[in-house]
Design a protein around this motif. Structure first.
Motif: not given
Length: 480
Positions: A78-85
Protein backbone atom coordinates in the motif's frame (compact mmCIF):
# COMPACT_ATOMS: atom_id res chain seq x y z
CA UNK A 1 -27.05 -49.44 15.38
CA UNK A 2 -23.26 -49.33 15.38
CA UNK A 3 -22.99 -47.63 12.00
CA UNK A 4 -25.39 -44.74 12.81
CA UNK A 5 -23.48 -44.21 16.02
CA UNK A 6 -20.20 -43.93 14.10
CA UNK A 7 -21.82 -41.44 11.74
CA UNK A 8 -23.07 -39.35 14.65
CA UNK A 9 -19.60 -39.41 16.21
CA UNK A 10 -17.98 -38.31 12.96
CA UNK A 11 -20.49 -35.45 12.70
CA UNK A 12 -19.64 -34.50 16.28
CA UNK A 13 -15.95 -34.14 15.41
CA UNK A 14 -16.83 -32.21 12.26
CA UNK A 15 -18.94 -29.76 14.27
CA UNK A 16 -16.14 -29.49 16.84
CA UNK A 17 -13.58 -28.53 14.21
CA UNK A 18 -16.09 -26.22 12.51
CA UNK A 19 -16.67 -24.47 15.83
CA UNK A 20 -12.94 -23.95 16.29
CA UNK A 21 -12.63 -22.52 12.79
CA UNK A 22 -15.66 -20.24 13.26
CA UNK A 23 -14.36 -18.90 16.56
CA UNK A 24 -11.00 -18.23 14.95
CA UNK A 25 -12.48 -16.49 11.92
CA UNK A 26 -14.62 -14.34 14.18
CA UNK A 27 -11.58 -13.06 16.06
CA UNK A 28 -10.58 -10.46 13.48
CA UNK A 29 -8.58 -7.45 14.55
CA UNK A 30 -10.42 -4.36 15.50
CA UNK A 31 -11.42 -2.03 12.70
CA UNK A 32 -11.59 1.12 14.78
CA UNK A 33 -10.06 4.18 13.15
CA UNK A 34 -7.84 6.51 15.07
CA UNK A 35 -9.20 10.03 15.41
CA UNK A 36 -7.36 12.45 13.17
CA UNK A 37 -7.03 15.94 14.62
CA UNK A 38 -6.49 18.25 11.64
CA UNK A 39 -5.66 21.23 13.86
CA UNK A 40 -2.88 19.56 15.82
CA UNK A 41 -0.02 21.87 16.63
CA UNK A 42 3.65 21.08 16.18
CA UNK A 43 5.94 20.64 13.23
CA UNK A 44 4.75 18.27 10.55
CA UNK A 45 7.04 15.49 9.39
CA UNK A 46 4.70 14.67 6.55
CA UNK A 47 1.33 15.78 5.24
CA UNK A 48 -1.35 13.40 3.97
CA UNK A 49 0.71 10.48 5.26
CA UNK A 50 -0.60 6.92 5.19
CA UNK A 51 -0.13 5.16 8.52
CA UNK A 52 -0.54 1.38 8.53
CA UNK A 53 -1.51 0.12 12.00
CA UNK A 54 -0.84 -3.33 13.49
CA UNK A 55 -2.18 -4.31 16.90
CA UNK A 56 -0.27 -6.81 19.07
CA UNK A 57 -2.30 -7.64 22.19
CA UNK A 58 -1.35 -11.25 22.82
CA UNK A 59 1.63 -13.26 23.98
CA UNK A 60 4.34 -13.47 21.35
CA UNK A 61 3.88 -16.74 19.46
CA UNK A 62 3.96 -18.00 15.85
CA UNK A 63 0.55 -16.48 15.06
CA UNK A 64 1.74 -13.01 16.17
CA UNK A 65 4.93 -13.42 14.17
CA UNK A 66 2.81 -14.22 11.13
CA UNK A 67 0.54 -11.24 11.86
CA UNK A 68 3.46 -8.78 11.89
CA UNK A 69 5.09 -10.27 8.80
CA UNK A 70 1.87 -10.09 6.81
CA UNK A 71 1.24 -6.58 8.14
CA UNK A 72 4.62 -5.36 6.93
CA UNK A 73 4.01 -6.94 3.53
CA UNK A 74 0.65 -5.19 3.24
CA UNK A 75 2.13 -1.88 4.35
CA UNK A 76 4.75 -2.11 1.61
CA UNK A 77 2.10 -3.01 -0.99
CA UNK A 78 0.00 0.00 0.00
CA UNK A 79 3.12 2.20 -0.02
CA UNK A 80 2.47 3.37 3.54
CA UNK A 81 4.59 6.18 4.90
CA UNK A 82 4.69 4.81 8.44
CA UNK A 83 4.12 1.49 10.16
CA UNK A 84 2.42 2.01 13.52
CA UNK A 85 2.39 -0.84 16.07
CA UNK A 86 0.26 -0.81 19.20
CA UNK A 87 1.79 -3.18 21.71
CA UNK A 88 0.42 -4.82 24.84
CA UNK A 89 2.21 -8.02 25.87
CA UNK A 90 3.85 -9.69 28.84
CA UNK A 91 6.25 -11.60 26.58
CA UNK A 92 6.27 -14.93 24.81
CA UNK A 93 8.52 -17.16 22.74
CA UNK A 94 12.05 -15.88 22.09
CA UNK A 95 12.21 -17.46 18.61
CA UNK A 96 9.09 -15.64 17.44
CA UNK A 97 10.13 -12.39 19.11
CA UNK A 98 13.45 -12.59 17.25
CA UNK A 99 11.59 -13.20 13.96
CA UNK A 100 9.46 -10.09 14.57
CA UNK A 101 12.57 -8.10 15.55
CA UNK A 102 14.31 -9.09 12.31
CA UNK A 103 11.26 -8.22 10.19
CA UNK A 104 11.00 -4.78 11.82
CA UNK A 105 14.72 -4.01 11.47
CA UNK A 106 14.56 -4.96 7.78
CA UNK A 107 11.37 -3.00 7.16
CA UNK A 108 12.02 -0.14 4.69
CA UNK A 109 9.17 1.86 6.25
CA UNK A 110 9.78 3.91 9.45
CA UNK A 111 8.28 1.97 12.37
CA UNK A 112 6.62 3.73 15.32
CA UNK A 113 5.53 1.68 18.33
CA UNK A 114 3.12 2.71 21.09
CA UNK A 115 3.29 0.74 24.33
CA UNK A 116 -0.17 0.75 25.87
CA UNK A 117 0.75 -0.75 29.23
CA UNK A 118 3.28 -3.58 29.07
CA UNK A 119 6.31 -4.32 26.90
CA UNK A 120 7.85 -7.06 29.01
CA UNK A 121 10.42 -9.67 27.98
CA UNK A 122 9.87 -10.41 24.26
CA UNK A 123 7.86 -7.17 24.03
CA UNK A 124 10.95 -5.19 25.06
CA UNK A 125 13.02 -6.76 22.26
CA UNK A 126 10.34 -5.92 19.71
CA UNK A 127 10.08 -2.33 20.98
CA UNK A 128 13.83 -1.76 20.73
CA UNK A 129 13.73 -2.82 17.07
CA UNK A 130 11.39 0.07 16.19
CA UNK A 131 12.62 3.47 15.03
CA UNK A 132 10.52 5.41 17.57
CA UNK A 133 9.02 4.37 20.91
CA UNK A 134 6.09 6.13 22.59
CA UNK A 135 4.60 5.02 25.88
CA UNK A 136 1.41 5.46 27.84
CA UNK A 137 2.08 7.28 31.16
CA UNK A 138 1.44 4.01 33.06
CA UNK A 139 3.43 1.77 30.70
CA UNK A 140 6.63 -0.12 31.50
CA UNK A 141 9.34 -1.75 29.40
CA UNK A 142 12.02 -4.32 30.34
CA UNK A 143 12.31 -7.53 32.39
CA UNK A 144 13.62 -9.50 29.39
CA UNK A 145 15.35 -12.40 31.12
CA UNK A 146 14.65 -15.78 29.49
CA UNK A 147 12.38 -17.93 31.67
CA UNK A 148 10.50 -21.20 31.19
CA UNK A 149 6.74 -21.72 31.38
CA UNK A 150 6.96 -21.91 35.19
CA UNK A 151 8.76 -18.57 35.41
CA UNK A 152 12.13 -20.11 36.30
CA UNK A 153 15.18 -18.32 34.93
CA UNK A 154 16.94 -20.38 32.25
CA UNK A 155 20.68 -21.27 32.18
CA UNK A 156 23.35 -18.76 31.22
CA UNK A 157 23.62 -19.79 27.56
CA UNK A 158 20.02 -18.65 26.98
CA UNK A 159 20.59 -15.40 28.87
CA UNK A 160 23.79 -14.77 26.87
CA UNK A 161 21.86 -15.18 23.62
CA UNK A 162 19.14 -12.78 24.75
CA UNK A 163 21.69 -10.23 26.01
CA UNK A 164 23.36 -10.26 22.62
CA UNK A 165 20.05 -9.74 20.82
CA UNK A 166 19.03 -6.88 23.11
CA UNK A 167 22.44 -5.21 22.82
CA UNK A 168 22.58 -5.51 19.02
CA UNK A 169 19.01 -4.22 18.64
CA UNK A 170 19.65 -1.22 20.90
CA UNK A 171 22.84 -0.35 19.01
CA UNK A 172 21.01 -0.60 15.66
CA UNK A 173 18.66 2.24 16.70
CA UNK A 174 21.12 4.36 18.71
CA UNK A 175 19.93 3.37 22.20
CA UNK A 176 22.10 2.61 25.23
CA UNK A 177 23.15 -1.08 24.85
CA UNK A 178 24.11 -1.37 28.54
CA UNK A 179 20.53 -0.61 29.61
CA UNK A 180 19.22 -3.12 27.09
CA UNK A 181 21.54 -5.81 28.51
CA UNK A 182 20.51 -4.83 32.05
CA UNK A 183 16.94 -5.77 31.14
CA UNK A 184 18.20 -9.36 30.82
CA UNK A 185 21.11 -9.63 33.29
CA UNK A 186 20.89 -8.25 36.87
CA UNK A 187 24.71 -8.24 37.11
CA UNK A 188 24.97 -5.40 34.54
CA UNK A 189 25.84 -2.15 36.30
CA UNK A 190 24.39 1.05 34.82
CA UNK A 191 25.35 4.06 36.99
CA UNK A 192 22.30 5.88 38.29
CA UNK A 193 19.91 3.23 36.95
CA UNK A 194 20.93 -0.25 38.13
CA UNK A 195 23.08 -1.32 41.08
CA UNK A 196 23.68 -4.83 39.67
CA UNK A 197 21.13 -6.54 41.90
CA UNK A 198 17.92 -6.35 39.87
CA UNK A 199 16.82 -6.68 36.27
CA UNK A 200 15.99 -3.30 34.72
CA UNK A 201 12.37 -2.37 34.09
CA UNK A 202 11.73 1.22 33.07
CA UNK A 203 8.64 3.30 33.65
CA UNK A 204 7.53 5.78 31.00
CA UNK A 205 9.01 8.70 32.95
CA UNK A 206 12.34 6.91 33.33
CA UNK A 207 12.47 5.81 29.70
CA UNK A 208 11.86 9.35 28.38
CA UNK A 209 14.47 11.00 30.62
CA UNK A 210 17.58 12.49 29.05
CA UNK A 211 19.86 10.11 30.96
CA UNK A 212 18.20 7.01 29.55
CA UNK A 213 16.55 8.27 26.32
CA UNK A 214 14.84 4.98 25.51
CA UNK A 215 11.54 6.59 24.61
CA UNK A 216 10.72 9.50 22.29
CA UNK A 217 7.65 10.63 24.22
CA UNK A 218 4.73 9.93 26.54
CA UNK A 219 1.19 9.98 25.14
CA UNK A 220 -2.19 9.10 26.70
CA UNK A 221 -3.40 7.32 23.55
CA UNK A 222 -2.31 6.14 20.11
CA UNK A 223 -3.55 9.25 18.28
CA UNK A 224 -1.62 11.50 20.65
CA UNK A 225 1.48 9.41 20.01
CA UNK A 226 1.18 9.98 16.26
CA UNK A 227 0.72 13.71 16.75
CA UNK A 228 3.65 13.75 19.14
CA UNK A 229 5.68 12.09 16.37
CA UNK A 230 4.91 15.14 14.20
CA UNK A 231 2.18 13.77 11.96
CA UNK A 232 -0.53 16.36 11.34
CA UNK A 233 -2.54 15.15 8.37
CA UNK A 234 -2.63 11.42 7.97
CA UNK A 235 -4.91 8.50 7.19
CA UNK A 236 -4.85 5.30 9.22
CA UNK A 237 -5.23 1.92 7.54
CA UNK A 238 -5.78 -0.93 10.02
CA UNK A 239 -4.30 -4.33 9.32
CA UNK A 240 -7.21 -6.78 9.37
CA UNK A 241 -6.13 -10.42 9.05
CA UNK A 242 -8.07 -12.47 6.54
CA UNK A 243 -10.06 -15.53 7.57
CA UNK A 244 -7.24 -17.68 6.22
CA UNK A 245 -4.71 -15.77 8.33
CA UNK A 246 -6.82 -16.27 11.45
CA UNK A 247 -7.25 -19.99 10.84
CA UNK A 248 -3.55 -20.53 10.15
CA UNK A 249 -2.60 -18.34 13.11
CA UNK A 250 -4.83 -20.43 15.35
CA UNK A 251 -3.46 -23.80 14.29
CA UNK A 252 0.23 -22.80 14.48
CA UNK A 253 -0.13 -21.88 18.16
CA UNK A 254 2.05 -24.21 20.27
CA UNK A 255 -0.88 -25.38 22.41
CA UNK A 256 -3.02 -26.23 19.38
CA UNK A 257 -0.12 -27.93 17.59
CA UNK A 258 0.51 -30.04 20.68
CA UNK A 259 -3.15 -31.08 20.87
CA UNK A 260 -3.13 -32.05 17.19
CA UNK A 261 0.06 -34.06 17.70
CA UNK A 262 -1.65 -35.86 20.57
CA UNK A 263 -4.68 -36.69 18.42
CA UNK A 264 -2.40 -38.02 15.67
CA UNK A 265 -0.54 -40.34 18.04
CA UNK A 266 -3.61 -41.52 20.00
CA UNK A 267 -5.53 -42.14 16.77
CA UNK A 268 -2.72 -44.25 15.29
CA UNK A 269 -2.23 -46.33 18.43
CA UNK A 270 -5.96 -46.93 18.94
CA UNK A 271 -6.45 -47.86 15.28
CA UNK A 272 -3.63 -50.41 15.30
CA UNK A 273 -4.83 -51.85 18.60
CA UNK A 274 -8.41 -52.13 17.31
CA UNK A 275 -7.90 -52.84 13.58
CA UNK A 276 -10.83 -52.61 11.22
CA UNK A 277 -12.68 -49.82 13.08
CA UNK A 278 -11.57 -46.95 10.83
CA UNK A 279 -12.86 -44.09 13.00
CA UNK A 280 -9.63 -43.57 14.93
CA UNK A 281 -7.46 -43.41 11.82
CA UNK A 282 -9.91 -40.87 10.34
CA UNK A 283 -9.48 -38.68 13.44
CA UNK A 284 -5.71 -39.10 13.21
CA UNK A 285 -5.62 -38.17 9.51
CA UNK A 286 -7.85 -35.11 10.05
CA UNK A 287 -5.54 -33.98 12.86
CA UNK A 288 -2.53 -34.56 10.58
CA UNK A 289 -4.08 -32.40 7.85
CA UNK A 290 -4.80 -29.62 10.34
CA UNK A 291 -1.24 -29.94 11.65
CA UNK A 292 0.63 -29.98 8.35
CA UNK A 293 -1.53 -27.66 6.21
CA UNK A 294 -0.84 -24.40 8.13
CA UNK A 295 2.87 -25.26 8.37
CA UNK A 296 2.95 -26.03 4.64
CA UNK A 297 1.22 -22.73 3.87
CA UNK A 298 3.81 -20.94 6.04
CA UNK A 299 6.69 -22.53 4.14
CA UNK A 300 7.79 -24.61 7.14
CA UNK A 301 6.53 -28.04 6.11
CA UNK A 302 7.92 -29.19 2.77
CA UNK A 303 6.55 -31.88 0.48
CA UNK A 304 9.25 -34.34 1.48
CA UNK A 305 8.48 -33.88 5.18
CA UNK A 306 4.81 -34.71 4.63
CA UNK A 307 5.87 -37.65 2.47
CA UNK A 308 8.15 -38.80 5.30
CA UNK A 309 5.18 -38.83 7.69
CA UNK A 310 2.99 -40.76 5.22
CA UNK A 311 5.80 -43.25 4.56
CA UNK A 312 6.00 -43.83 8.31
CA UNK A 313 2.27 -44.67 8.38
CA UNK A 314 2.72 -47.11 5.50
CA UNK A 315 5.63 -48.84 7.25
CA UNK A 316 3.60 -49.16 10.45
CA UNK A 317 0.70 -50.63 8.48
CA UNK A 318 3.08 -53.17 6.91
CA UNK A 319 4.42 -54.05 10.36
CA UNK A 320 0.94 -54.58 11.79
CA UNK A 321 -0.97 -56.18 8.94
CA UNK A 322 1.65 -57.84 6.73
CA UNK A 323 4.63 -58.69 8.96
CA UNK A 324 3.28 -59.12 12.52
CA UNK A 325 5.65 -58.44 15.38
CA UNK A 326 7.76 -55.38 16.08
CA UNK A 327 10.78 -55.27 13.83
CA UNK A 328 12.54 -53.09 11.31
CA UNK A 329 9.38 -51.77 9.65
CA UNK A 330 7.85 -50.73 12.97
CA UNK A 331 10.99 -48.94 14.16
CA UNK A 332 11.45 -47.18 10.82
CA UNK A 333 7.76 -46.26 10.77
CA UNK A 334 7.86 -44.54 14.15
CA UNK A 335 11.17 -42.86 13.25
CA UNK A 336 9.83 -41.46 9.96
CA UNK A 337 6.62 -40.24 11.62
CA UNK A 338 8.58 -38.44 14.37
CA UNK A 339 11.00 -36.91 11.84
CA UNK A 340 8.15 -35.73 9.61
CA UNK A 341 6.29 -34.11 12.51
CA UNK A 342 9.43 -32.52 13.98
CA UNK A 343 11.05 -31.21 10.78
CA UNK A 344 7.73 -29.67 9.73
CA UNK A 345 8.19 -27.10 12.52
CA UNK A 346 11.71 -26.11 11.40
CA UNK A 347 12.31 -23.34 8.87
CA UNK A 348 14.31 -25.06 6.13
CA UNK A 349 13.37 -23.12 3.02
CA UNK A 350 15.02 -20.01 1.69
CA UNK A 351 12.22 -17.42 1.50
CA UNK A 352 13.47 -16.12 -1.84
CA UNK A 353 14.39 -19.28 -3.72
CA UNK A 354 12.36 -21.83 -1.70
CA UNK A 355 15.35 -24.16 -1.77
CA UNK A 356 16.27 -26.49 1.07
CA UNK A 357 18.88 -24.84 3.28
CA UNK A 358 18.24 -25.77 6.95
CA UNK A 359 20.05 -22.59 8.05
CA UNK A 360 19.17 -22.73 11.71
CA UNK A 361 20.77 -23.31 15.09
CA UNK A 362 20.86 -26.78 16.68
CA UNK A 363 18.60 -25.58 19.52
CA UNK A 364 15.95 -24.57 17.00
CA UNK A 365 15.98 -28.11 15.60
CA UNK A 366 16.11 -29.86 18.98
CA UNK A 367 13.14 -27.97 20.43
CA UNK A 368 10.50 -29.30 17.96
CA UNK A 369 11.81 -32.85 18.34
CA UNK A 370 11.61 -32.60 22.13
CA UNK A 371 8.02 -31.42 21.76
CA UNK A 372 7.19 -34.26 19.37
CA UNK A 373 8.89 -36.85 21.61
CA UNK A 374 7.02 -35.61 24.69
CA UNK A 375 3.66 -35.61 22.94
CA UNK A 376 4.29 -39.05 21.39
CA UNK A 377 5.10 -40.54 24.79
CA UNK A 378 2.12 -38.90 26.49
CA UNK A 379 -0.15 -39.81 23.58
CA UNK A 380 1.00 -43.43 23.63
CA UNK A 381 0.42 -43.68 27.39
CA UNK A 382 -3.00 -42.03 27.02
CA UNK A 383 -3.97 -44.48 24.27
CA UNK A 384 -2.92 -47.47 26.36
CA UNK A 385 -4.90 -46.07 29.30
CA UNK A 386 -7.98 -45.70 27.13
CA UNK A 387 -7.56 -49.23 25.87
CA UNK A 388 -6.94 -50.69 29.31
CA UNK A 389 -9.25 -48.68 31.53
CA UNK A 390 -11.80 -46.47 29.90
CA UNK A 391 -12.52 -47.44 26.35
CA UNK A 392 -13.04 -51.17 26.87
CA UNK A 393 -16.07 -50.64 29.13
CA UNK A 394 -17.44 -47.53 27.47
CA UNK A 395 -20.49 -47.23 25.24
CA UNK A 396 -18.14 -46.20 22.41
CA UNK A 397 -16.17 -49.43 22.80
CA UNK A 398 -19.31 -51.55 22.67
CA UNK A 399 -20.23 -49.88 19.36
CA UNK A 400 -16.79 -49.95 17.78
CA UNK A 401 -15.14 -53.16 18.98
CA UNK A 402 -15.95 -56.87 18.85
CA UNK A 403 -17.81 -57.98 21.98
CA UNK A 404 -18.31 -61.68 21.15
CA UNK A 405 -16.72 -64.40 23.28
CA UNK A 406 -14.68 -67.22 21.75
CA UNK A 407 -16.26 -70.10 23.66
CA UNK A 408 -15.15 -73.72 23.88
CA UNK A 409 -18.42 -74.85 22.36
CA UNK A 410 -17.51 -72.97 19.19
CA UNK A 411 -14.17 -74.71 18.93
CA UNK A 412 -11.95 -72.15 20.72
CA UNK A 413 -9.93 -73.72 23.52
CA UNK A 414 -6.99 -72.81 25.69
CA UNK A 415 -5.02 -76.01 25.65
CA UNK A 416 -3.89 -77.51 28.91
CA UNK A 417 -0.46 -79.04 29.04
CA UNK A 418 -1.53 -82.67 28.78
CA UNK A 419 -3.98 -81.87 25.98
CA UNK A 420 -1.39 -79.95 23.95
CA UNK A 421 1.29 -82.59 24.47
CA UNK A 422 -1.06 -85.08 22.82
CA UNK A 423 -1.13 -82.87 19.71
CA UNK A 424 2.48 -83.66 18.74
CA UNK A 425 2.76 -85.30 15.30
CA UNK A 426 -0.96 -84.87 14.70
CA UNK A 427 -2.10 -83.45 11.39
CA UNK A 428 -4.71 -80.87 10.57
CA UNK A 429 -5.15 -77.76 8.45
CA UNK A 430 -4.78 -73.99 8.79
CA UNK A 431 -8.04 -72.07 9.18
CA UNK A 432 -6.33 -68.68 8.87
CA UNK A 433 -3.17 -67.47 7.22
CA UNK A 434 -0.05 -68.12 9.33
CA UNK A 435 2.37 -65.21 9.00
CA UNK A 436 3.84 -66.69 11.12
CA UNK A 437 1.07 -66.73 13.78
CA UNK A 438 -2.48 -67.85 13.16
CA UNK A 439 -4.99 -70.62 13.84
CA UNK A 440 -5.12 -74.28 12.89
CA UNK A 441 -7.81 -76.92 13.20
CA UNK A 442 -7.07 -80.40 14.55
CA UNK A 443 -9.78 -82.96 15.27
CA UNK A 444 -12.47 -80.30 14.93
CA UNK A 445 -10.87 -77.92 17.46
CA UNK A 446 -8.96 -74.68 16.78
CA UNK A 447 -5.57 -73.88 18.30
CA UNK A 448 -3.09 -71.04 18.23
CA UNK A 449 -0.17 -72.02 16.05
CA UNK A 450 3.04 -70.68 14.59
CA UNK A 451 4.70 -71.64 11.34
CA UNK A 452 8.44 -72.04 11.81
CA UNK A 453 9.38 -71.55 8.16
CA UNK A 454 7.78 -69.05 5.82
CA UNK A 455 4.06 -68.31 5.65
CA UNK A 456 1.15 -70.68 5.13
CA UNK A 457 -2.11 -69.89 3.35
CA UNK A 458 -5.47 -70.75 4.88
CA UNK A 459 -6.48 -74.37 4.18
CA UNK A 460 -2.91 -75.69 4.02
CA UNK A 461 -2.40 -79.20 5.52
CA UNK A 462 -0.04 -79.10 8.51
CA UNK A 463 1.63 -81.33 11.08
CA UNK A 464 2.45 -80.43 14.70
CA UNK A 465 6.20 -80.62 15.25
CA UNK A 466 6.45 -79.27 18.79
CA UNK A 467 4.61 -77.33 21.52
CA UNK A 468 5.80 -74.01 22.95
CA UNK A 469 3.64 -73.03 25.91
CA UNK A 470 0.11 -72.79 24.53
CA UNK A 471 1.26 -72.44 20.92
CA UNK A 472 1.62 -75.29 18.46
CA UNK A 473 4.70 -75.19 16.26
CA UNK A 474 3.62 -76.53 12.87
CA UNK A 475 4.96 -77.14 9.40
CA UNK A 476 3.44 -77.92 6.05
CA UNK A 477 2.89 -81.60 5.39
CA UNK A 478 4.58 -82.98 2.32
CA UNK A 479 2.44 -85.21 0.15
CA UNK A 480 4.30 -88.40 -0.55
Amino acid sequence: MGKPFQIRLIFFYCFLFAGLLFSTISCNSTNETLPNDQSSEGSSLAEDSLVYRIIIDDEINPSVSRLVRRGIEEAEKREADYLFIELETYGGLVVDADNIRTDILNCPIPVIIYIQNNAASAGALISLACDSIYMNPSATIGAAAVVDQMGQVQPEKYQSYMRGKMRATAEANGRNPAIAEGMVDPSIVVPGISDSSKIITLTAQEAVSEEINFCEGIAPDADSALRLAGLREYAVQNHIPTSTDNVIGFFVRPVVSSLLLGLIVIGIVLEFKTPGVGLFIIISLVAAVLYFLPLYYEGLAANWEIALFLLGLVLLAIEVFVLPGFGVFGILGFTFIACGLGLAMVQNLDKESYEFTLKTSPSTIIRPFLLVASVVILGFISALFLLGKGIQTSYLSKRLTVQSVQSKEEGYVVGRAHELNAMKNKEGRTISMLRPMGKVEIDGKSYHARCEQGYLESGTPIRVDAINGTTLLVSKTINE
